[in-house]
Design an enzyme around this catalytic site. Structure first.
Site, PDB file in Angstrom:
ATOM      1  N   ARG A  37       0.832  -1.219   0.000  1.00 51.68           N
ATOM      2  CA  ARG A  37       0.000   0.000   0.000  1.00 51.68           C
ATOM      3  C   ARG A  37       0.866   1.268   0.000  1.00 51.68           C
ATOM      4  O   ARG A  37       0.429   2.315  -0.471  1.00 51.68           O
ATOM      5  CB  ARG A  37      -0.891   0.015   1.244  1.00 51.68           C
ATOM      6  CG  ARG A  37      -1.897  -1.119   1.306  1.00 51.68           C
ATOM      7  CD  ARG A  37      -3.241  -0.681   0.746  1.00 51.68           C
ATOM      8  NE  ARG A  37      -4.280  -1.634   1.055  1.00 51.68           N
ATOM      9  CZ  ARG A  37      -5.105  -1.525   2.083  1.00 51.68           C
ATOM     10  NH1 ARG A  37      -5.007  -0.517   2.920  1.00 51.68           N
ATOM     11  NH2 ARG A  37      -6.052  -2.420   2.266  1.00 51.68           N
ATOM     12  N   ASP A 140     -15.605  10.191   7.058  1.00 53.59           N
ATOM     13  CA  ASP A 140     -14.586   9.147   7.061  1.00 53.59           C
ATOM     14  C   ASP A 140     -13.251   9.855   7.302  1.00 53.59           C
ATOM     15  O   ASP A 140     -13.148  11.074   7.119  1.00 53.59           O
ATOM     16  CB  ASP A 140     -14.556   8.417   5.705  1.00 53.59           C
ATOM     17  CG  ASP A 140     -13.872   7.051   5.783  1.00 53.59           C
ATOM     18  OD1 ASP A 140     -14.581   6.035   5.809  1.00 53.59           O
ATOM     19  OD2 ASP A 140     -12.617   7.005   5.834  1.00 53.59           O
TER      20      ASP A 140
HETATM   21  C1  LIG Z   1     -14.245  -1.429   6.010  1.00 58.57           C
HETATM   22  S1  LIG Z   1     -14.720   0.253   5.743  1.00 58.57           S
HETATM   23  C2  LIG Z   1     -16.423   0.216   6.267  1.00 58.57           C
HETATM   24  C3  LIG Z   1     -17.292   1.012   5.352  1.00 58.57           C
HETATM   25  C4  LIG Z   1     -18.779   0.990   5.679  1.00 58.57           C
HETATM   26  N1  LIG Z   1     -19.035   1.566   6.986  1.00 58.57           N
HETATM   27  C5  LIG Z   1     -19.336  -0.400   5.603  1.00 58.57           C
HETATM   28  O1  LIG Z   1     -19.616  -0.998   6.650  1.00 58.57           O
HETATM   29  O2  LIG Z   1     -19.519  -0.922   4.495  1.00 58.57           O
HETATM   30  C6  LIG Z   1     -13.895   1.061   7.132  1.00 58.57           C
HETATM   31  C7  LIG Z   1     -13.799   2.571   6.954  1.00 58.57           C
HETATM   32  O3  LIG Z   1     -13.391   3.137   8.204  1.00 58.57           O
HETATM   33  C8  LIG Z   1     -12.556   4.233   7.923  1.00 58.57           C
HETATM   34  N2  LIG Z   1     -11.744   4.553   9.113  1.00 58.57           N
HETATM   35  C9  LIG Z   1     -10.671   3.894   9.607  1.00 58.57           C
HETATM   36  N3  LIG Z   1     -10.193   4.526  10.686  1.00 58.57           N
HETATM   37  C10 LIG Z   1     -10.986   5.612  10.891  1.00 58.57           C
HETATM   38  C11 LIG Z   1     -10.994   6.661  11.856  1.00 58.57           C
HETATM   39  N4  LIG Z   1     -10.080   6.727  12.834  1.00 58.57           N
HETATM   40  N5  LIG Z   1     -11.961   7.605  11.768  1.00 58.57           N
HETATM   41  C12 LIG Z   1     -12.885   7.559  10.773  1.00 58.57           C
HETATM   42  N6  LIG Z   1     -12.919   6.604   9.827  1.00 58.57           N
HETATM   43  C13 LIG Z   1     -11.987   5.644   9.888  1.00 58.57           C
HETATM   44  C14 LIG Z   1     -11.738   3.775   6.728  1.00 58.57           C
HETATM   45  O4  LIG Z   1     -11.170   4.857   6.028  1.00 58.57           O
HETATM   46  C15 LIG Z   1     -12.766   2.992   5.917  1.00 58.57           C
HETATM   47  O5  LIG Z   1     -13.346   3.778   4.919  1.00 58.57           O
END
Ligand SMILES: C[S@@+](CC[C@H](N)C(=O)[O-])C[C@H]1O[C@@H](n2cnc3c(N)ncnc32)[C@H](O)[C@@H]1O
Length: 278
Positions: A37, A140
């Protein structure tokens, strides 16, 4: 896989930095993933060793450099109507007796937006109108994802599991240069706003009250104390009868002082809990 020098120490350092910045507890098994990545960023910076890139980042990384680092390491897997039962429950919740005239939903880990737009569609269906009295905030930590979320443009393959009726009612197919793409129907954009929000931050750019918060499949990357802290900050933003929707493999029983179960990975705020608003 040895374009760039990469040691166990580098990986340990990456794990520390992403944990500090985003709360993400990167598993031991993610060593190769982290390398692949980050290689784009090493190449862009003209580095030959991971350690040089990380030195530069820690010593004089700009906000944009740090954002690129975080964007590279987040996992953004998502889809339209993922865990469909939540959207059915939400539709019922939006129609509950005594609900406010205008309702607000926060999608706190919106990724590339499929969840946000699924919420918009569910709200339209709940009220059987294209302009339901609902405001949806998507957020996000990953700014690259948020741009996609705001654009609401998807490859047709991304919407092939969405029912034909929904595709017809809520999407527009691109033509000519946009063939192979679909965007959301224009009215839906009026329902949605997106912001960058790091759930780890002590202050968030979103304000309650919310009738529902979708915070799904993000807490899974956080350790339990971090989850508890985020939940303590989040629960007061819910209305007393508001609901918090979690991911299918997330359970918040360890935070029973803050939220209480309302069924399959759905929670309600516990009032009077430490940190909750009066
Ligand atoms: C696996 S995706 C889940 C997306 C959606 N909520 C779903 O369930 O389909 C996890 C998301 O969490 C975000 N994320 C990770 N750490 C975070 C943080 N500290 N604050 C906000 N978002 C975060 C990532 O950028 C990513 O887009």
């Amino acid at each position: 896989m040895s374009d760039f020098a990469y040691s166990e120490r580098d990986f340990t350092r990456i794990r520390r930095l992403i944990h500090e910045r985003a709360g993400i507890a990167l598993a031991e098994a993610k060593r190769d993933m982290a390398y692949s990545r980050l290689t784009r960023l090493l190449r862009a910076g003209g580095h030959r060793r991971m350690a040089d890139y990380l030195d530069g980042l820690e010593r004089k990384g700009s906000d944009d450099d740090w954002q690129d680092f975080v964007n590279a390491l987040t996992t953004n897997l998502t889809s339209f109507f993922r865990e469909a039962h939540h959207f059915e429950m939400l539709a019922e919740h939006l129609r509950r007796p005594g609900a406010p005239a205008k309702q607000r939903i926060w999608c706190a880990a919106a990724s590339t937006g499929e969840e946000v737009w699924s919420l918009a569609i569910a709200a339209c269906e709940a009220f059987d109108r294209i302009d339901p009295p609902v405001e949806i905030i998507g957020s996000d930590i990953d700014t690259a994802c948020l741009q996609k979320a705001a654009a609401g443009v998807y490859a047709l393959a991304r919407i092939e599991d969405v029912s034909g009726a929904r595709r017809k009612r809520f999407f527009q197919r691109g033509i000519d240069g946009n063939a192979g793409l679909a965007r959301m129907r224009p009215e839906l954009y009026k329902l949605v706003r997106v912001y960058r929000c790091n759930l780890l931050d002590a202050r968030w750019p979103v304000q309650g009250p919310f009738d529902a918060i979708f915070c799904r499949n993000v807490m899974i990357y956080f350790d339990k104390p971090t989850q508890h802290r985020v939940l303590r900050q989040m629960a007061p933003l819910l209305r007393d009868d508001g609901l918090l929707f979690a991911g299918h493999s997330e359970s918040f029983f360890h935070a029973a002082d803050v939220v209480t179960s309302r069924g399959r990975t759905v929670y309600a705020p516990v009032r009077g809990a430490m940190g909750n608003a009066a």
